[in-house]
Design a protein around this motif. Structure first.
Motif, mmCIF file in Angstrom:
data_model
loop_
_atom_site.group_PDB
_atom_site.id
_atom_site.type_symbol
_atom_site.label_atom_id
_atom_site.label_comp_id
_atom_site.label_asym_id
_atom_site.label_seq_id
_atom_site.Cartn_x
_atom_site.Cartn_y
_atom_site.Cartn_z
ATOM 1 N N VAL A 58 0.822 -1.212 0.000
ATOM 2 C CA VAL A 58 0.000 0.000 0.000
ATOM 3 C C VAL A 58 0.856 1.263 0.000
ATOM 4 N N PHE A 59 2.079 1.184 0.510
ATOM 5 C CA PHE A 59 2.973 2.344 0.507
ATOM 6 C C PHE A 59 3.349 2.754 -0.919
ATOM 7 N N ASP A 60 3.299 1.779 -1.835
ATOM 8 C CA ASP A 60 3.670 2.049 -3.226
ATOM 9 C C ASP A 60 2.464 2.152 -4.155
ATOM 10 N N ASP A 64 -4.661 6.968 -8.048
ATOM 11 C CA ASP A 64 -5.111 6.990 -9.450
ATOM 12 C C ASP A 64 -5.049 5.603 -10.075
ATOM 13 N N TYR A 65 -3.985 4.849 -9.756
ATOM 14 C CA TYR A 65 -3.853 3.500 -10.321
ATOM 15 C C TYR A 65 -5.022 2.623 -9.881
ATOM 16 N N PHE A 110 -3.955 4.045 4.273
ATOM 17 C CA PHE A 110 -5.338 3.770 3.885
ATOM 18 C C PHE A 110 -6.134 5.069 3.773
ATOM 19 N N ARG A 111 -5.838 6.010 4.651
ATOM 20 C CA ARG A 111 -6.530 7.309 4.658
ATOM 21 C C ARG A 111 -6.416 8.009 3.304
ATOM 22 N N ARG A 112 -5.293 7.857 2.601
ATOM 23 C CA ARG A 112 -5.108 8.501 1.301
ATOM 24 C C ARG A 112 -6.239 8.125 0.337
ATOM 25 N N PHE A 113 -6.606 6.842 0.352
ATOM 26 C CA PHE A 113 -7.612 6.344 -0.580
ATOM 27 C C PHE A 113 -9.010 6.801 -0.177
#
Length: 355
Positions: A58-60, A64-65, A110-113
């Motif tokens: 998840v760090f990578d 968008d992907y 996870f928060r990014r998503f």
């Protein structure tokens, strides 16, 4: 008649699919499971209908992907994002945290998503230690973000035996709902708790087997071997809930570190009770020396399939692994599927009441 919309979910840190399977059983379509451990792929895809296993750290992984790969839409009320990250770093169990230190930031990743997609629902499940360390784990900031974006947020520690799981296990659970102004919580089951007797034993399809029993069939009624001294210890341990106190003063049988000590580590080498839920199923449940993992009656630790059943996996759940330790780790780390179903049903009930 109006056709009801189909809720769909993406399961981050999916492992062997405990959360995904439970949500699927509730009626939520699983689009994909994401995990950095490629050894989970076969097990996940064998049990989660039509889901895409995404092998990624998840760090990578970019927002968008993932959005493009799964054709996701922002602000989709029918989308559920699930983040049940590995939790060893925040566990109260006193173990070396160096190997799991990277996992302490998984909630922040996870928060990014969640920020990017703004889904209708967000689910997080973890150890209670996440709640005790709200700021360090990123939970405080995550809850503030959710509330600022209009989510009604439930978060608390729940005992999974209240939800049909034949096991005592306390888990932190967050459910965030942007679709209605209602706080959504897992739906407990009424009636008696499910016990070991309700799911194990010959009357439930588990033939008596000795320690070290091999089973390479999909049923996986496979049992770890025991050294002679552990067999002798277990033979002295009373059936149905007995403990090491039966030989605590025995010069030959009591482990040196426990000899004469009657007030600590009582569960180690102990037997489960027939008429109670099992103790928490850890990743070491196949080992007598790691907890109360002795069979209530037979002189052995519980088998791999018995551990899976106590985690509430169905008896035909397929595990594609290459060792007792790897299978037990996948089972012990899982979100109990029946608990996941209770979460999924609560979300579905809330969503369809709003339609």
């Amino acid at each position: 008649m109006t056709k009801l919309p189909k809720l769909k979910a993406v399961d981050f840190f999916c492992s062997g699919g405990g959360m995904s399977f439970g949500m699927q059983e509730a009626g939520i379509k699983i689009l994909a499971g994401i995990d950095f451990d490629i050894s989970c792929k076969e097990t996940y895809e064998s049990n989660i209908t039509g889901a895409d296993f995404i092998h990624a750290d998840v760090f990578d992984l970019s927002e968008d992907y993932l959005t493009q790969r799964l054709s996701l839409k922002k602000n989709d009320d029918e989308l559920v994002l699930i983040g049940c990250s590995p939790c060893q770093f925040w566990s109260i169990i006193q173990t070396d945290k160096s190997k799991s230190s990277k996992s302490k930031n998984l909630l922040k990743e996870f928060r990014r998503f969640v920020e990017h997609l703004n889904p209708g629902y967000v689910v997080v499940e973890n150890v209670p230690g996440v709640l005790r360390k709200k700021r360090a784990s990123g939970l405080s900031g995550f809850v503030r973000l959710l509330k600022a974006n209009g989510y009604k947020v439930h978060f608390d520690v729940h005992e999974v035996s209240e939800y049909g799981v034949p096991q005592h296990r306390r888990r932190f659970t967050l459910i965030a709902n942007r679709v209605t102004p209602i706080e959504v919580a897992p739906i407990p089951l009424s009636g008696n708790k499910v016990t070991v007797r309700d799911v194990l034993g010959e009357h439930n399809g588990f033939p008596k087997v000795p320690q070290g029993h091999k089973d390479d069939t999909p049923f996986l009624h496979r049992v770890a071997g025991l050294e002679k001294i552990n067999l002798e210890r277990l033979a002295m341990t009373p059936k149905d809930g007995g403990t090491r106190l039966a030989y605590v003063d025995n010069e030959e049988l009591a482990p040196k570190c426990h000899k004469g000590k009657k007030d600590s580590f009582k569960d180690i080498y102990g037997r489960m009770w027939w008429d109670r839920p099992a103790p928490t199923i850890t990743t070491k449940f196949f080992s007598l020396s790691n907890g109360r993992f002795g069979h209530p009656e037979e002189d052995r630790a519980i088998s791999l399939r018995e551990g899976a059943i106590l985690q509430s996996f169905p008896i035909d759940y397929v595990f594609k692994t290459n060792s007792i330790a790897n299978t037990a780790r996948m089972i012990g780390n899982a979100v109990p599927p029946k608990y996941a179903t209770a979460i999924g049903k609560a979300i579905i009930e809330n969503h369809y009441n709003a339609v």
